[in-house]
Structure formats: C-alpha cells, structure tokens
Design an enzyme around this catalytic site. Structure first.
Site, PDB file in Angstrom:
ATOM      1  N   CYS A 125       0.849  -1.182   0.000  1.00 55.71           N
ATOM      2  CA  CYS A 125       0.000   0.000   0.000  1.00 55.71           C
ATOM      3  C   CYS A 125       0.888   1.236   0.000  1.00 55.71           C
ATOM      4  O   CYS A 125       2.078   1.165   0.288  1.00 55.71           O
ATOM      5  CB  CYS A 125      -0.873   0.017   1.243  1.00 55.71           C
ATOM      6  SG  CYS A 125      -1.834  -1.489   1.425  1.00 55.71           S
ATOM      7  N   ARG A 173       1.944   1.174  -5.984  1.00 58.63           N
ATOM      8  CA  ARG A 173       2.099   0.260  -4.853  1.00 58.63           C
ATOM      9  C   ARG A 173       0.834  -0.539  -4.560  1.00 58.63           C
ATOM     10  O   ARG A 173       0.863  -1.516  -3.802  1.00 58.63           O
ATOM     11  CB  ARG A 173       2.477   1.041  -3.589  1.00 58.63           C
ATOM     12  CG  ARG A 173       3.757   1.817  -3.715  1.00 58.63           C
ATOM     13  CD  ARG A 173       4.022   2.596  -2.464  1.00 58.63           C
ATOM     14  NE  ARG A 173       4.437   1.726  -1.386  1.00 58.63           N
ATOM     15  CZ  ARG A 173       5.691   1.380  -1.133  1.00 58.63           C
ATOM     16  NH1 ARG A 173       6.649   1.849  -1.888  1.00 58.63           N
ATOM     17  NH2 ARG A 173       5.993   0.586  -0.145  1.00 58.63           N
ATOM     18  N   TRP A 207      -3.613  -2.098  -1.466  1.00 60.28           N
ATOM     19  CA  TRP A 207      -3.559  -3.416  -2.112  1.00 60.28           C
ATOM     20  C   TRP A 207      -4.031  -4.371  -1.018  1.00 60.28           C
ATOM     21  O   TRP A 207      -3.331  -4.605  -0.038  1.00 60.28           O
ATOM     22  CB  TRP A 207      -2.132  -3.740  -2.535  1.00 60.28           C
ATOM     23  CG  TRP A 207      -2.007  -5.009  -3.311  1.00 60.28           C
ATOM     24  CD1 TRP A 207      -2.142  -5.168  -4.671  1.00 60.28           C
ATOM     25  CD2 TRP A 207      -1.720  -6.313  -2.794  1.00 60.28           C
ATOM     26  NE1 TRP A 207      -1.960  -6.478  -5.010  1.00 60.28           N
ATOM     27  CE2 TRP A 207      -1.701  -7.205  -3.890  1.00 60.28           C
ATOM     28  CE3 TRP A 207      -1.493  -6.826  -1.516  1.00 60.28           C
ATOM     29  CZ2 TRP A 207      -1.451  -8.572  -3.745  1.00 60.28           C
ATOM     30  CZ3 TRP A 207      -1.246  -8.184  -1.367  1.00 60.28           C
ATOM     31  CH2 TRP A 207      -1.222  -9.032  -2.477  1.00 60.28           C
ATOM     32  N   ASN A 222       0.617   0.522   6.002  1.00 58.58           N
ATOM     33  CA  ASN A 222       1.114  -0.411   4.993  1.00 58.58           C
ATOM     34  C   ASN A 222       1.850  -1.509   5.730  1.00 58.58           C
ATOM     35  O   ASN A 222       2.793  -1.231   6.472  1.00 58.58           O
ATOM     36  CB  ASN A 222       2.071   0.316   4.034  1.00 58.58           C
ATOM     37  CG  ASN A 222       2.829  -0.640   3.136  1.00 58.58           C
ATOM     38  OD1 ASN A 222       2.325  -1.702   2.795  1.00 58.58           O
ATOM     39  ND2 ASN A 222       4.039  -0.278   2.752  1.00 58.58           N
ATOM     40  N   GLY A 223       1.420  -2.760   5.549  1.00 58.24           N
ATOM     41  CA  GLY A 223       2.053  -3.875   6.248  1.00 58.24           C
ATOM     42  C   GLY A 223       0.988  -4.860   6.676  1.00 58.24           C
ATOM     43  O   GLY A 223      -0.143  -4.833   6.164  1.00 58.24           O
ATOM     44  N   GLU A 282      10.975 -14.592 -19.006  1.00 55.94           N
ATOM     45  CA  GLU A 282      10.655 -13.184 -18.755  1.00 55.94           C
ATOM     46  C   GLU A 282       9.615 -12.679 -19.768  1.00 55.94           C
ATOM     47  O   GLU A 282       8.713 -11.920 -19.424  1.00 55.94           O
ATOM     48  CB  GLU A 282      11.937 -12.340 -18.787  1.00 55.94           C
ATOM     49  CG  GLU A 282      11.766 -10.847 -18.616  1.00 55.94           C
ATOM     50  CD  GLU A 282      11.101 -10.400 -17.314  1.00 55.94           C
ATOM     51  OE1 GLU A 282      10.920 -11.222 -16.401  1.00 55.94           O
ATOM     52  OE2 GLU A 282      10.727  -9.216 -17.234  1.00 55.94           O
ATOM     53  N   LYS A 318       6.020 -11.186 -18.692  1.00 52.54           N
ATOM     54  CA  LYS A 318       5.538  -9.850 -19.109  1.00 52.54           C
ATOM     55  C   LYS A 318       4.170  -9.978 -19.756  1.00 52.54           C
ATOM     56  O   LYS A 318       3.262  -9.209 -19.455  1.00 52.54           O
ATOM     57  CB  LYS A 318       6.496  -9.189 -20.121  1.00 52.54           C
ATOM     58  CG  LYS A 318       7.760  -8.606 -19.580  1.00 52.54           C
ATOM     59  CD  LYS A 318       7.604  -7.351 -18.760  1.00 52.54           C
ATOM     60  CE  LYS A 318       7.445  -7.631 -17.307  1.00 52.54           C
ATOM     61  NZ  LYS A 318       8.595  -7.901 -16.520  1.00 52.54           N
ATOM     62  N   GLU A 366       1.446 -10.852 -17.088  1.00 45.54           N
ATOM     63  CA  GLU A 366       1.137  -9.821 -16.079  1.00 45.54           C
ATOM     64  C   GLU A 366       0.296  -8.704 -16.643  1.00 45.54           C
ATOM     65  O   GLU A 366      -0.572  -8.183 -15.961  1.00 45.54           O
ATOM     66  CB  GLU A 366       2.321  -9.099 -15.439  1.00 45.54           C
ATOM     67  CG  GLU A 366       3.631  -9.563 -15.433  1.00 45.54           C
ATOM     68  CD  GLU A 366       4.578  -8.711 -14.573  1.00 45.54           C
ATOM     69  OE1 GLU A 366       4.334  -8.447 -13.395  1.00 45.54           O
ATOM     70  OE2 GLU A 366       5.623  -8.338 -15.118  1.00 45.54           O
ATOM     71  N   HIS A 376       8.676 -32.913 -24.041  1.00 42.01           N
ATOM     72  CA  HIS A 376       8.425 -33.713 -22.842  1.00 42.01           C
ATOM     73  C   HIS A 376       7.106 -33.340 -22.168  1.00 42.01           C
ATOM     74  O   HIS A 376       6.893 -33.662 -21.011  1.00 42.01           O
ATOM     75  CB  HIS A 376       9.600 -33.582 -21.869  1.00 42.01           C
ATOM     76  CG  HIS A 376      10.888 -34.058 -22.454  1.00 42.01           C
ATOM     77  ND1 HIS A 376      11.155 -35.388 -22.684  1.00 42.01           N
ATOM     78  CD2 HIS A 376      11.963 -33.379 -22.925  1.00 42.01           C
ATOM     79  CE1 HIS A 376      12.353 -35.516 -23.250  1.00 42.01           C
ATOM     80  NE2 HIS A 376      12.856 -34.302 -23.408  1.00 42.01           N
ATOM     81  N   LYS A 384       3.499  -3.107  -7.260  1.00 39.92           N
ATOM     82  CA  LYS A 384       4.903  -3.069  -7.657  1.00 39.92           C
ATOM     83  C   LYS A 384       5.831  -3.531  -6.544  1.00 39.92           C
ATOM     84  O   LYS A 384       6.814  -4.201  -6.785  1.00 39.92           O
ATOM     85  CB  LYS A 384       5.282  -1.649  -8.074  1.00 39.92           C
ATOM     86  CG  LYS A 384       6.686  -1.557  -8.589  1.00 39.92           C
ATOM     87  CD  LYS A 384       6.765  -0.791  -9.857  1.00 39.92           C
ATOM     88  CE  LYS A 384       8.112  -0.929 -10.510  1.00 39.92           C
ATOM     89  NZ  LYS A 384       8.154  -2.004 -11.490  1.00 39.92           N
TER      90      LYS A 384
HETATM   91  O1  M6R Z   1      11.203  -5.072  -6.410  1.00 44.55           O
HETATM   92  P1  M6R Z   1      11.591  -6.466  -6.763  1.00 44.55           P
HETATM   93  O2  M6R Z   1      12.530  -6.518  -7.911  1.00 44.55           O
HETATM   94  O3  M6R Z   1      12.135  -7.230  -5.586  1.00 44.55           O
HETATM   95  O4  M6R Z   1      10.257  -7.163  -7.202  1.00 44.55           O
HETATM   96  C1  M6R Z   1      10.199  -8.529  -7.475  1.00 44.55           C
HETATM   97  C2  M6R Z   1       8.925  -8.896  -8.199  1.00 44.55           C
HETATM   98  O5  M6R Z   1       7.815  -8.629  -7.398  1.00 44.55           O
HETATM   99  C3  M6R Z   1       8.792  -8.123  -9.514  1.00 44.55           C
HETATM  100  O6  M6R Z   1       9.894  -8.325 -10.329  1.00 44.55           O
HETATM  101  C4  M6R Z   1       7.522  -8.542 -10.252  1.00 44.55           C
HETATM  102  O7  M6R Z   1       7.661  -9.855 -10.716  1.00 44.55           O
HETATM  103  C5  M6R Z   1       7.229  -7.558 -11.367  1.00 44.55           C
HETATM  104  N1  M6R Z   1       5.823  -7.337 -11.429  1.00 44.55           N
HETATM  105  C6  M6R Z   1       7.732  -8.009 -12.675  1.00 44.55           C
HETATM  106  O8  M6R Z   1       7.339  -7.249 -13.745  1.00 44.55           O
END
Ligand code: M6R
Length: 615
Positions: free
Chosen positions: A2, A27, A75, A101-102, A487, A491, A494, A510, A610
C-alpha cells in the site's frame, strides 16, 4: 504494497494528499482514501474502492478544507477492496485516524480483546485495531501525547508496519512509525511530509529522512520533524537521503503510459550504469565492499530474488559460471526462506530487487547474513531496506520505475550483474585485464543495440495481432535465452492476462507440445548462438503441429524467417550471453501491444502491486 502519505503545515492538505497518492499508486490501487483535519476540529474523510482518480472525483464534491491530513492507496490483504475497508481507519470516537502499509499478524487476538473491552470494530481489516489501541492509550497512560499513545499501541502488535496517525485532539501533528515497511518524512518551510517513498516528495524537497525499524517521527505544522528511536529517546541524527531523481522523472513526459516510457529509457539507463566503471585495473566496483582477497576466495554465489528480478539471477548464474568460473545457485527468495542453503565459508549472497523492499527477498538476505554470508544487493532504489541491510549495494540508476511490470530495471540489473561478474572474474584470475576490457566494450554496445530494437517496434505491433484470438501462448528458448522466454511469458501474462508458459526449448517435447494446435502462438527465441540449430529443430516440431511460430532471430537469418509465420529481428550482439538484454526489448514491446489490443491497463495490471512488502 500500500502507499501512505501525510502532511501538516501551512498549505491546504488535500492537493498534496491526492497528488502523493497518485505518485504512489503503483504500490496498490484497489481502493483509496484520505482524512483531513478541518478548522472545525473534526476529521472529515472520503474513501472508496477503485483508483485514486475515483477518489479525486469524490473529493471535488466533498470540499475538504484543512492543512493537515493522511491518505492511503490500498492493495488488499485483509478484507475485500470495498469502500468500508479502504483506509484511513478510525477509532470509536472518530477522532483518531490511521493509514497503514504492512500486516498485523496478531490482529484477530487484539480484535477479540478490543471487542471484550467495548470497542466497535467497523471493518474487516487488520489495520483498524491499531486505531482502537491508540484510542485506549490516548485516553489512558499517554493522554495528550500522540507519540506515546502510538508507541504504546505498537508495543502490542506483531507484524510489519509503516503508518501515519492523526488525532483531532492533537492538531498540527502527525505521528509516523516504521517496522518492516518503508516510510520517509521531510521537513520543509511549508510543512512536514510523510510518504511510503520519496517519489511524492520530489517536488517539495531534495532530502528526506528515511525512518529505520522501530523509529517513530512527530511531524509538526511548523514544518519540523522529530525522530524517536525504538527506546523513545529523540534521535537528532536520523538517516537522511538525497532524492536522486527529478520530479519530472516520475511523470509521463509525453508518453501514453509509463511502460512505453520505461521501455524506451533502457539505453540511457545502461549508459549511466556503465559510465566510469572501467579503469586500468579492471572494473571499478567499490560497492562490493570486499577486499581483493575476499573477492578472490569466493567459491559459491547464491543469487536470490523474486519475479522478474529472479530472472536476472538466472542470467547472472550463467555469467558467473561462464565468466568467473564460480559455482552459482539461484533461489526464489520465498523458497529459500524455508530451505537449508548449502553455503561454504566463502559464499557470497547476491540479492536482486528493483524496489529494495520485497519482503521475501529481505527475509532471505537477513537469514543468509545470519548464517555468515556477505550479502550484496543490486537494487534501483536509493536507501531502500535492501541497501541498508546488505554489506554492499550497487544501485542500477535506472530512475523511478512506475509501471508495475518491470522493464528498464530488468535490463539494468542484468548489466549490473555483468559488471559484478567481471569484477569477480578479475579478482580470482579467471580473466585478465584485456579480457575484462573486451567484455566491458561489449557491454557498451548494448544501448545502441537496444535503440535499434526500439526502432523496430512496428514489428511487435504487427505481431501482436496474432494473439487476438489466443487463449494461451508458449515461449521457448535455450541456454541463457530460456530466461528470455521466462521473462517474455511473465511480461505477457502480467499485463495482458493471457496465459503464457515458458520452457527451455528442448523440454517442449516432454509435455508442453501437447498444447500445440493450429494457430497456437509459440514465441521462439533463436538468435545466432551455439544452440541455434537445436532451437531450429524445435521450431520445426512446432511447425509440424500447425502452431503459429514467432521467432526472435538475428538479422539475416533467412532459414528461421522462412520457417516461421513472423519474425522479430534483433541486430547481431557481440556476446551470446548478452543477447537477453537485447531480445527482451522485443518481448516487452510485444506484451505491451498485446495488452493494449486486449484493452488492458498496461501500467496497473489487476491484482498486482509493484512493491510486494508482505511475505
Ligand atoms: O522489487 P523487486 O525486484 O524485488 O520485485 C520482485 C517482483 O515482485 C517483480 O519483479 C515482479 O515480478 C514484477 N511485477 C515483474 O514485472
């Protein structure tokens, strides 16, 4: 997860609170709210499910007047993202408000206690109990002192928090506290500010105080800030940080979305990172904070991260093993925390975290340190917890990354890991100065190679149409580019919500090959490298099943182009280990175009945040 902001001072609070929330919205963005202390001595608030823009719209009619307030973008962890569960939360009297936040781990137990003692709990959140505990402390042992009342309440909690509290009976004062979740505060002539990170404050100051775990701060309307340590004593030398970016760095600057902006910023980010790193003695990397002897003795490297940063680790593992000849182990932080890592007396632990605040990664780092490892952090955020809790830190200097999906931090982190590897390789004698210089000059070519791929974005836009009717996609790659496949798939899923799987190409037969049917999109990363022909064989297997194959191939590879429905072209890259930095740019752009085709919000994908500050 948050975002919290607070202000007390001379100006009307609402504008900063809303702008601050907008800057922190990456966030968490399922609900938002604010509470302002009005001149009539009452707290007045607005809160709602949905985005900060919805809150701002509601505020237009609410007409909140007052020079002090706190605000939150959420969040959800405990309780659905409804109007009722949105922060700020109030005590029974409606005179104490809190944003948090927490996670409060023992909230159930406290909630029962509070109910037994006559409190009415109005929400499903873990946070609300804090407001009621402060209410009790305010009316009891700490009367008249909001810092003491907050400390008293926090002493009963287990979990993590960054929080801001205001009380209608303590006008001109906001109390902020930190335990495990980040928060910064700032003193200015116009008033005192608090925020989850420096982003909302870049327009009002160049310096912030970054609270440490256990600390509290009293923000006063005259603009002063007093920090208190965990023992309650004033701390007149708190940790200060310079804001290392301009307020405009976190604005769209003419782009339609932050993802587009951040993808296009990759060349400059890498140039900044490389600048001045090559000396006559090899790679300059004082941040490692280790002697030459210590570096030379490293015999194992544990690479630990989550999500996209974990993919950086997979590539770093290849680099470390191939270039520095050191055994490297990759672990998801969330997995490592429940395993017994096999460390030696000379193991280096490298954590990779864009935000520097990912809870799982921080826990892993703490554990590895307690086991005797030196911990080195690769991060993008100055003064982040990862930086503070490591023995050395390398900042990738990519600038604020606002889009939830990581792009520029990913490529910058790979380059940072490459520099670190060269430093290790030089220290242990795996490479001589000439070899180091050659590899460094190869790294220097990356920005222009990325610029070239960026200029080919029309290819991705065209190929994105192949995903219109898709319900799933498969990404394949070999060697270091199996990570490009992982990756690329991450992407795509997400931001477009399209299911995507990724496999090392040789693994397809496999199991995943069963997915293939006519039209099924398969993205194959097949650059000119030592496994090229093997991947071409896999492409033939894809073609034989009528799937729609999209290749990421090196300019001039006619053989691949003839076998695939579409090709995303990359220019030749001097080292095959560095291809992932160039090839991924196509897959970032492809994911973005697919998401836009599907009408998705590329910057704020559903359910994500994020900065994942809970385990
Ligand atoms: O801030 P961080 O690099 O530790 O975050 C790790 C993951 O949460 C972050 O990379 C997440 O997978 C992203 N949404 C990727 O685009």
């Amino acid at each position: 997860m948050c975002g919290i902001v607070g202000y007390t001072g001379k100006k009307q609070a609402q504008q900063f609170l809303l702008e601050g929330l907008a800057a922190l919205e990456y966030r968490g963005y399922d609900s938002a709210g604010l509470e302002v202390l009005s001149p009539d001595g009452e707290l007045h608030g607005v809160k709602c499910s949905g985005r900060v823009a919805t809150l701002a719209e509601r505020c237009k009619t609410a007409n909140l007047v007052g020079t002090q307030g706190i605000a939150h973008t959420r969040w959800a962890t405990h309780g659905a993202p409804t109007d009722r569960n949105a922060h700020p939360h109030l005590d029974c009297t409606g005179r104490i408000a809190i944003v948090h936040n927490g996670i409060i781990e023992n909230f159930q137990e406290i909630r029962s206690y509070l109910r037994q003692h006559g409190h009415t709990i109005a929400t499903d959140t873990d946070t609300e109990v804090i407001a009621h505990l402060i209410e009790d402390a305010w009316a009891g042992p700490a009367k008249g002192d909001l810092v003491a009342a907050t400390r008293n309440a926090l002493a009963r909690l287990r979990g993590s928090w960054a929080l801001a509290v205001e009380c209608a009976d303590a006008p001109g004062e906001i109390v902020v506290a930190r335990q495990g979740s980040p928060v910064v505060v700032a003193s200015t002539p116009d008033g005192a500010y608090a925020a989850s990170d420096a982003m909302p404050l870049a327009g009002v100051t160049k310096h912030v105080i970054s609270l440490e775990d256990g600390q509290l701060a009293r923000l006063s309307a005259d603009g002063s800030v007093q920090v208190y340590d965990a023992d309650g004593l004033p701390n007149d030398h708190p940790m200060t940080l310079d804001i290392d970016f301009d307020a405009s760095a976190a604005t769209l600057g003419g782009y339609s979305d932050f993802m587009a902006k951040e993808i296009s910023e990759q060349p400059e980010a890498i140039e900044r990172l490389l600048k001045g790193r090559l000396t006559e003695h090899g790679i300059e990397l004082d941040e490692l904070s280790m002697t030459k002897e210590e570096l030379a003795s490293i015999d194992r490297v544990y690479l630990v991260a989550c999500g996209t940063s974990y993919h950086v680790c997979l590539i770093a593992r290849e680099l470390i093993e191939r270039w520095a000849k050191i055994q490297a182990v990759c672990e998801y932080a969330s997995e490592l925390n429940y395993k017994e890592p096999m460390i030696t007396d000379h193991t280096l632990c490298v954590i990779v975290t864009q935000s520097g605040e990912t809870a799982d990664t921080l826990t892993a780092a703490k554990r590895m340190r307690a086991m005797g490892c030196k911990v080195f952090a690769i991060t993008n955020v100055l003064g982040s917890t990862a930086a503070r809790e490591s023995d050395g830190t390398m900042y990738v200097q990519a600038g604020p990354e606002v889009c939830v999906a990581s792009t520029k931090a990913y490529t910058a982190q790979i380059v940072a890991a490459s520099l670190m590897t060269l430093r290790l390789a030089y220290a242990n004698g795996s490479m001589d100065t000439g070899e180091i210089q050659r590899r460094y000059h190869d790294l220097e070519q990356l920005p222009d190679l990325i610029r070239e791929v960026l200029s080919r974005r029309w290819q991705d836009k065209k190929v994105a149409k192949a995903f219109r009717k898709a319900h799933s996609a498969l990404f394949l790659g070999r060697g270091v580019n199996s990570t490009t496949a992982y990756e690329g798939a991450l992407k795509l899923k997400e931001i477009s919500y399209l299911h995507a799987e990724a496999y090392p190409a040789g693994e397809m037969k496999h199991g995943p090959i069963a997915l293939l049917e006519p039209g099924f999109p398969v993205v194959a990363i097949v650059p000119a490298d030592h496994v090229h022909d093997k991947t071409v064989s896999n492409i033939q297997e894809v073609q034989a099943r009528g799937a729609h194959c999209i290749a990421v191939a090196t300019d001039g590879d006619v053989e691949v182009a003839q076998q695939c429905e579409d090709t995303l072209w990359i220019p030749p890259v001097p080292e095959e280990e560095l291809v992932p930095v160039v090839a991924i740019v196509h897959l970032q752009m492809l994911a973005r175009y697919v998401a836009l085709e599907r009408g998705c919000d590329v910057d704020k994908p559903r359910n994500l945040a994020k900065s994942v500050t809970v385990e």
